[in-house]
Structures are given as structure tokens and as C-alpha cells.
Design a protein around this motif. Structure first.
Motif, PDB file in Angstrom:
ATOM      1  N   SER A   1     -29.925 -19.988  -7.897  1.00  0.00           N
ATOM      2  CA  SER A   1     -30.023 -20.497  -6.517  1.00  0.00           C
ATOM      3  C   SER A   1     -29.743 -19.440  -5.460  1.00  0.00           C
ATOM      4  O   SER A   1     -29.425 -19.778  -4.318  1.00  0.00           O
ATOM      5  N   SER A   2     -29.868 -18.186  -5.827  1.00  0.00           N
ATOM      6  CA  SER A   2     -29.673 -17.095  -4.869  1.00  0.00           C
ATOM      7  C   SER A   2     -31.033 -16.623  -4.373  1.00  0.00           C
ATOM      8  O   SER A   2     -32.040 -16.765  -5.058  1.00  0.00           O
ATOM      9  N   ASN A   3     -31.057 -16.037  -3.169  1.00  0.00           N
ATOM     10  CA  ASN A   3     -32.304 -15.489  -2.649  1.00  0.00           C
ATOM     11  C   ASN A   3     -32.221 -13.970  -2.486  1.00  0.00           C
ATOM     12  O   ASN A   3     -32.917 -13.383  -1.666  1.00  0.00           O
ATOM     13  N   LYS A   4     -31.332 -13.373  -3.277  1.00  0.00           N
ATOM     14  CA  LYS A   4     -31.239 -11.913  -3.315  1.00  0.00           C
ATOM     15  C   LYS A   4     -30.894 -11.475  -4.732  1.00  0.00           C
ATOM     16  O   LYS A   4     -30.381 -12.271  -5.529  1.00  0.00           O
ATOM     17  N   PHE A   5     -31.204 -10.225  -5.031  1.00  0.00           N
ATOM     18  CA  PHE A   5     -30.892  -9.679  -6.352  1.00  0.00           C
ATOM     19  C   PHE A   5     -29.386  -9.634  -6.512  1.00  0.00           C
ATOM     20  O   PHE A   5     -28.682  -8.924  -5.818  1.00  0.00           O
ATOM     21  N   GLU A   6     -28.884 -10.440  -7.435  1.00  0.00           N
ATOM     22  CA  GLU A   6     -27.450 -10.648  -7.564  1.00  0.00           C
ATOM     23  C   GLU A   6     -27.106 -10.913  -9.040  1.00  0.00           C
ATOM     24  O   GLU A   6     -26.921 -12.054  -9.456  1.00  0.00           O
ATOM     25  N   PRO A   7     -27.013  -9.846  -9.840  1.00  0.00           N
ATOM     26  CA  PRO A   7     -26.740 -10.029 -11.271  1.00  0.00           C
ATOM     27  C   PRO A   7     -25.389 -10.691 -11.522  1.00  0.00           C
ATOM     28  O   PRO A   7     -24.411 -10.405 -10.824  1.00  0.00           O
ATOM     29  N   ILE A   8     -25.351 -11.573 -12.505  1.00  0.00           N
ATOM     30  CA  ILE A   8     -24.084 -12.147 -12.947  1.00  0.00           C
ATOM     31  C   ILE A   8     -23.333 -11.120 -13.792  1.00  0.00           C
ATOM     32  O   ILE A   8     -22.123 -10.950 -13.669  1.00  0.00           O
ATOM     33  N   LEU A   9     -24.071 -10.441 -14.638  1.00  0.00           N
ATOM     34  CA  LEU A   9     -23.517  -9.469 -15.566  1.00  0.00           C
ATOM     35  C   LEU A   9     -24.402  -8.231 -15.540  1.00  0.00           C
ATOM     36  O   LEU A   9     -25.605  -8.330 -15.783  1.00  0.00           O
ATOM     37  N   LYS A  10     -23.838  -7.091 -15.232  1.00  0.00           N
ATOM     38  CA  LYS A  10     -24.619  -5.869 -15.151  1.00  0.00           C
ATOM     39  C   LYS A  10     -25.350  -5.622 -16.471  1.00  0.00           C
ATOM     40  O   LYS A  10     -24.749  -5.643 -17.542  1.00  0.00           O
ATOM     41  N   ASN A  11     -26.657  -5.413 -16.371  1.00  0.00           N
ATOM     42  CA  ASN A  11     -27.520  -5.189 -17.544  1.00  0.00           C
ATOM     43  C   ASN A  11     -27.549  -6.385 -18.487  1.00  0.00           C
ATOM     44  O   ASN A  11     -27.924  -6.255 -19.650  1.00  0.00           O
ATOM     45  N   GLY A  12     -27.144  -7.557 -17.981  1.00  0.00           N
ATOM     46  CA  GLY A  12     -27.164  -8.754 -18.815  1.00  0.00           C
ATOM     47  C   GLY A  12     -28.560  -9.356 -18.918  1.00  0.00           C
ATOM     48  O   GLY A  12     -29.535  -8.832 -18.380  1.00  0.00           O
ATOM     49  N   ASN A  13     -28.643 -10.464 -19.617  1.00  0.00           N
ATOM     50  CA  ASN A  13     -29.931 -11.110 -19.872  1.00  0.00           C
ATOM     51  C   ASN A  13     -30.192 -12.226 -18.864  1.00  0.00           C
ATOM     52  O   ASN A  13     -29.272 -12.751 -18.239  1.00  0.00           O
ATOM     53  N   GLY A  14     -31.456 -12.597 -18.759  1.00  0.00           N
ATOM     54  CA  GLY A  14     -31.820 -13.704 -17.887  1.00  0.00           C
ATOM     55  C   GLY A  14     -33.150 -14.308 -18.278  1.00  0.00           C
ATOM     56  O   GLY A  14     -33.994 -13.641 -18.885  1.00  0.00           O
ATOM     57  N   HIS A  15     -33.356 -15.575 -17.920  1.00  0.00           N
ATOM     58  CA  HIS A  15     -34.595 -16.283 -18.280  1.00  0.00           C
ATOM     59  C   HIS A  15     -35.684 -16.002 -17.247  1.00  0.00           C
ATOM     60  O   HIS A  15     -36.096 -16.881 -16.489  1.00  0.00           O
ATOM     61  N   GLY A  16     -36.186 -14.768 -17.261  1.00  0.00           N
ATOM     62  CA  GLY A  16     -37.200 -14.352 -16.316  1.00  0.00           C
ATOM     63  C   GLY A  16     -38.593 -14.842 -16.626  1.00  0.00           C
ATOM     64  O   GLY A  16     -39.520 -14.609 -15.844  1.00  0.00           O
ATOM     65  N   CYS A  17     -38.760 -15.527 -17.757  1.00  0.00           N
ATOM     66  CA  CYS A  17     -40.052 -16.141 -18.065  1.00  0.00           C
ATOM     67  C   CYS A  17     -39.922 -17.661 -18.173  1.00  0.00           C
ATOM     68  O   CYS A  17     -40.858 -18.343 -18.581  1.00  0.00           O
ATOM     69  N   GLY A  18     -38.742 -18.165 -17.847  1.00  0.00           N
ATOM     70  CA  GLY A  18     -38.554 -19.609 -17.793  1.00  0.00           C
ATOM     71  C   GLY A  18     -38.539 -20.316 -19.129  1.00  0.00           C
ATOM     72  O   GLY A  18     -38.813 -21.515 -19.205  1.00  0.00           O
ATOM     73  N   HIS A  19     -38.162 -19.606 -20.192  1.00  0.00           N
ATOM     74  CA  HIS A  19     -38.212 -20.249 -21.508  1.00  0.00           C
ATOM     75  C   HIS A  19     -37.108 -21.291 -21.709  1.00  0.00           C
ATOM     76  O   HIS A  19     -37.208 -22.105 -22.628  1.00  0.00           O
ATOM     77  N   ASN A  20     -36.083 -21.276 -20.859  1.00  0.00           N
ATOM     78  CA  ASN A  20     -35.131 -22.378 -20.893  1.00  0.00           C
ATOM     79  C   ASN A  20     -35.827 -23.682 -20.531  1.00  0.00           C
ATOM     80  O   ASN A  20     -35.537 -24.746 -21.101  1.00  0.00           O
ATOM     81  N   LEU A  21     -36.759 -23.602 -19.598  1.00  0.00           N
ATOM     82  CA  LEU A  21     -37.549 -24.765 -19.207  1.00  0.00           C
ATOM     83  C   LEU A  21     -38.615 -25.074 -20.244  1.00  0.00           C
ATOM     84  O   LEU A  21     -38.850 -26.236 -20.597  1.00  0.00           O
ATOM     85  N   LEU A  22     -39.267 -24.025 -20.734  1.00  0.00           N
ATOM     86  CA  LEU A  22     -40.362 -24.205 -21.684  1.00  0.00           C
ATOM     87  C   LEU A  22     -39.896 -24.960 -22.932  1.00  0.00           C
ATOM     88  O   LEU A  22     -40.512 -25.952 -23.358  1.00  0.00           O
ATOM     89  N   GLY A  23     -38.807 -24.492 -23.532  1.00  0.00           N
ATOM     90  CA  GLY A  23     -38.334 -25.115 -24.758  1.00  0.00           C
ATOM     91  C   GLY A  23     -37.972 -26.569 -24.586  1.00  0.00           C
ATOM     92  O   GLY A  23     -38.263 -27.411 -25.444  1.00  0.00           O
TER      93      GLY A  23
END
Length: 484
Positions: free
Chosen positions: A96-118
Motif C-alpha cells: 500500500s505504498s506509493n514509493k520504493f520502500e523495501p521491507i527487507l534490503k535485497n528481500g523477496n517480493g511478489h512482483g508477478c502477483g503469484h500470491n494472487l494467482l495461486g
């Protein structure tokens, strides 16, 4: 038409009644953000959910530690619904952020939306099960838990090992910025890894005694880059140096490694290009007096669309209709749209035309269903859904989980992964797939027509996986969890 409308309303109610379950599952997988072959918590979460819904779950299929099949019913027709749940490395991002704001430096993220897909696919499978149970329909619905779509090719391993041979039809979907049924093909791909071995030496005092593996990697890449001029226009070849042999410039690098993705519209074209890339590697080794070992680590075929099933899916998507976003949703989506570069906005506008782009810039969540076109389109990327589509008639849709213009594999996609409009679009996909699956179960003529179309499209070709028979999926000896 009344029967179709009744079915779409029934499936809509079945899925909406379990909305809380589905949104919670999707959000939990978003937080896990596990990358290819490491989706242990995601796979376990979905497996447990399916067991609670009365499915029989088989884990570890095709040698995939995080792959599973959840089945309900017996006999034919057998309907497969494909789910993915792997994230991407380096795309950690606050929701829900509108700026680049990592939770964990070099961490992972669902940039292809597979949390939704599955979970959208899981919702479809559960709705089909509930409908079959209520109406006492014969047949089987299978949810395929498919790991490692991102350069891991979980479905290809499943297809190679024959897990789709008795399936009658398959359905999938993908997060996107539009609501549409896909009538497109995609590139086949070979993912290969090259390891060079040389001899170390003091780069200042005795460089003549060394044989640089890093030089070999660089020469290989130069050779491949010169090769590009002499390949077909649709070909795509890209690489990443995964091991430079060390950080000390005064040591001749005794080892170095590079990974390649080689794409082309047809499997035989990919194999031909792969052989040429291998020749570049051998030539580089010869020039540097090093040795090279190489192997195919994954692959997938080109996607085979199926108009017969796609038309039915589009009809249901129109009946169900696109979700209506709230003003709060629209306002947030506008802030995402404004983070895009002018180039990204122009690229998005090309897909919808000047007038459509102007409207979507003001209200960047698509609230309409794109008209279906029988004109086939081509995607430069690749998907392991393709290997399923070579074995069984397969149809897919996309829904507007993201603001207009959102590029795939970006922090903007990750940021929107838990929004209410992403959940709405996820469930629209689930409803469209479930309705089409039920139609296939109840209409043997539809299935036969879809199968006939697949045979005609293949035109005598048969499926043979590009993954070598002896290759097994990677094993993770230690489960390392990312904490968000």
C-alpha cells in the motif's frame, strides 16, 4: 443464456461466501514471499486449505519438494486448475505504498502477483468442487500446486513426468492491468548454465601461468552478442554472470559461471540456438585454454492457445462483469500510475489507444472486460503453462489486479498485492475459470471440440520436454525463511 447466467451467479455466490478465506490466504503468501523451489510455507498453507475443503492432497510430485496435487471426485472428465505461488528475489516492498520502500534490503517480493494467482486458482477449484458435490456431477477436479514458475519451470517437470496425460482440460490466469481472456502464444525457452574452469596465478607477477575462467565467460558473451545479428527476429538471448571467480583483481580467476535464457517461438528453434550458444562457450574455452561444463537447468515450450475454451471463458467473464473499484482504490491507483516513467506510460497507452489511455490515466483500475479477439497475439516472454497446453486444451484469462500501466516484476506490482481491488480481480479470475470448468464437465461436446482443436494446432507434432530426462528439480537441504 438463462442456464449460463444461473451458473455464473451460482459460482459467484460460492466464491464470495468464502472471500475472507481466500483473501487471507493470498495475503499470507504475499508475506511469505518465497522464491522458486523454496515455497515451503506457501505450499503447506495451500495444501492444508485444500485438505480442509475435502480434497485429497499428494505432495512432492515430479520430484518437486514444494509441488502438490489436490484432487476431488473420480473418473473423467478430469479438469486441471493451475496455481503458482513463487515470489521474485530483490523485490521486497511495503504494501500500500506509493514509493520504493523495501521491507527487507535485497528481500523477496511478489512482483508477478503469484500470491494472487495461486489463490485465485484455488478459489476456482474449491467452487468447482462445491458445485460438483451439490449437483452430484461425475468427474475430477485437480488443483495443481505449481512451484518455481519464475525460471524454475515446475509445470515442465510435471508435464515431462506425465502428470497431465489423463487430464481433459486445464485452466489458469495471471494478474495484470486489464480484464481479458488471453488468445496468445509465447516463446519457448531453454535455461542453461555454463561453468568455466581455469588456473589461478598472480596477475601481476606471473599472469602467463594463469588461465582466466572470467576471460572465457566474457568471450562467450561477446560471441553470443555477435551471434544476435544472425538469429530470427523473435529470438531473445539474455544472460547473467553468476560467479566472477572472486573479488581480487590481482588473482587470475580460476572459475567463473554464467546463466543463459534462450528464447524462440518454436522448441526446435530454441534447441538450434542453444547448440550455437554452446559452440560459443566451447570456442571461448578453446581461446582461453580453460574447460567448460554446461547443462540445461530448465525449459518450456511455446504456448498453444485454445479458442474453443477461450470463447466460453470470455462469455462467463462478461456475465460476471468487472469489479467496481472504490474511490479510495482509484485514488491509490492514481498515485501508483504517477510513479511510472513517461516511457512506461507510452508503452501502456499503445495497448489501449489514446482515448482509452486518457480515461485510464484518470481512473487507473480497469472496470471493463476487453472484447475477445480471435486474432492471436505473441508474447516475447515464456511460461511453463505452455508445456501443459501441449498436452491438454488450455485456456487462460487476466484480470486487473494492478493499476493501469504497472509493469510486471516491479515494486509497484508488489505494493498493490494486498489491495482490495487486487482481491476483487483475483476472485473474478477464479469465477471465470470455475464457470468454464463446470461447462466442460457438463458438456462433453465442448471438450471434444477443444481436444480436436489442439490436435489441429499441433499438426502432427508431439510433446517432448526440452528438460533432459535425468535432470531433477533442485533440493533445498535447509529451509531458510524470510521474515517480513
Amino acid at each position: 443464456m438463462e442456464k449460463l447466467t444461473a451458473l455464473s451467479e451460482k459460482i459467484t455466490n460460492l466464491i464470495d461466501n468464502k472471500r475472507t478465506l481466500f483473501t487471507q490466504l493470498s495475503d499470507q503468501i504475499w508475506e511469505f514471499a518465497e522464491t522458486r523451489f523454496e515455497e515451503f510455507r506457501s505450499a503447506e498453507l495451500l495444501s492444508e486449505a485444500m485438505e480442509k475443503e475435502g480434497f485429497e492432497v499428494k505432495k512432492g510430485i515430479a520430484g518437486l519438494e514444494t509441488g502438490f496435487i489436490a484432487s476431488y471426485g473420480s473418473g473423467h472428465p478430469v479438469i486441471a486448475i493451475l496455481g503458482e505461488y513463487d515470489a521474485l528475489a530483490g523485490l521486497s516492498q511495503q504494501a500500500s505504498s506509493n514509493k520504493f520502500e523495501p521491507i527487507l534490503k535485497n528481500g523477496n517480493g511478489h512482483g508477478c502477483g503469484h500470491n494472487l494467482l495461486g489463490v485465485g486458482s484455488l478459489a476456482a477449484a474449491i467452487a468447482v468442487k462445491d458445485y460438483m458435490k451439490e449437483h452430484k456431477l461425475a468427474g475430477t477436479v485437480r488443483y495443481f500446486g505449481c512451484p518455481a514458475e519464475e525460471s524454475g519451470y515446475g509445470k515442465t517437470f510435471m508435464a515431462r513426468d506425465g502428470f497431465f496425460k489423463d487430464v481433459d482440460a486445464a485452466f489458469s490466469w495471471h494478474p495484470a492491468t486489464m480484464n481479458a481472456v488471453m488468445n496468445s502464444t509465447a516463446n519457448a525457452v531453454i535455461h542453461a548454465h555454463f561453468k568455466f574452469k581455469g588456473r589461478s596465478a598472480h596477475a601481476g607477477a606471473a599472469p602467463h601461468l594463469g588461465r582466466s575462467a572470467l576471460d572465457a565467460v566474457e568471450l562467450m558473451n561477446v560471441g553470443v552478442n555477435y551471434m544476435r545479428e544472425h538469429t530470427i527476429d523473435e529470438a531473445r538471448i539474455h544472460y547473467a554472470v553468476t560467479n566472477t571467480g572472486g573479488l581480487a583483481p590481482n588473482v587470475v580467476q580460476a572459475e567463473a559461471e554464467v546463466t543463459y535464457l534462450i528464447r524462440a517461438p518454436k522448441p526446435y528453434q530454441v534447441k538450434e540456438l542453444y547448440d550455437r550458444v554452446v559452440d560459443c562457450a566451447r570456442g571461448a574455452a578453446l581461446m582461453t585454454q580453460t574447460k567448460v561444463d554446461y547443462e540445461i537447468q530448465g525449459s518450456c515450450h511455446n504456448l498453444i492457445p485454445n479458442l474453443t475454451l477461450e470463447k466460453v471463458m470470455h462469455q462467463y467473464m462478461q456475465e460476471i462483469g468487472a469489479p467496481l473499484a472504490t474511490e479510495q482504490d482509484i485514488n491509490y491507483a492514481k498515485t501508483i500510475y504517477e510513479t511510472l516513467t513517461d516511457e512506461e506510460k507510452r508503452a501502456a497507452a499503445l495497448q489501449v489507444g489514446k482515448q482509452g489511455a486518457s480515461q485510464l490515466a484518470e481512473r487507473p483500475i480497469a472496470d471493463f472486460i476487453v472484447p475477445f479477439s480471435e486474432k492471436e497475439t505473441f508474447m516475447g516472454g515464456s511460461t511453463d503453462v505452455a508445456d501443459v497446453s501441449w498436452n491438454v486444451p488450455t485456456a487462460q484469462c487476466v484480470t486487473s489486479t494492478w493499476a493501469f500501466g504497472t509493469p510486471f516484476h516491479t515494486w509497484q506490482a508488489v505494493a498493490q498485492g494486498k489491495e482490495s481491488y487486487a482481491h476483487d480481480a483475483m476472485l473474478l479470475a477464479g469465477k471465470a475459470m470455475a464457470c468454464t470448468a463446470i461447462s466442460a464437465i457438463e458438456n462433453p461436446e465442448l471438450l471434444e471440440k477443444a481436444k480436436k482443436e489442439l490436435v489441429e494446432r499441433l499438426d502432427g507434432e508431439t510433446y517432448e520436454s526440452l528438460i533432459p530426462k535425468g535432470l531433477t528439480p533442485p533440493k533445498n537441504k535447509q529451509k531458510v525463511y524470510q521474515t517480513i
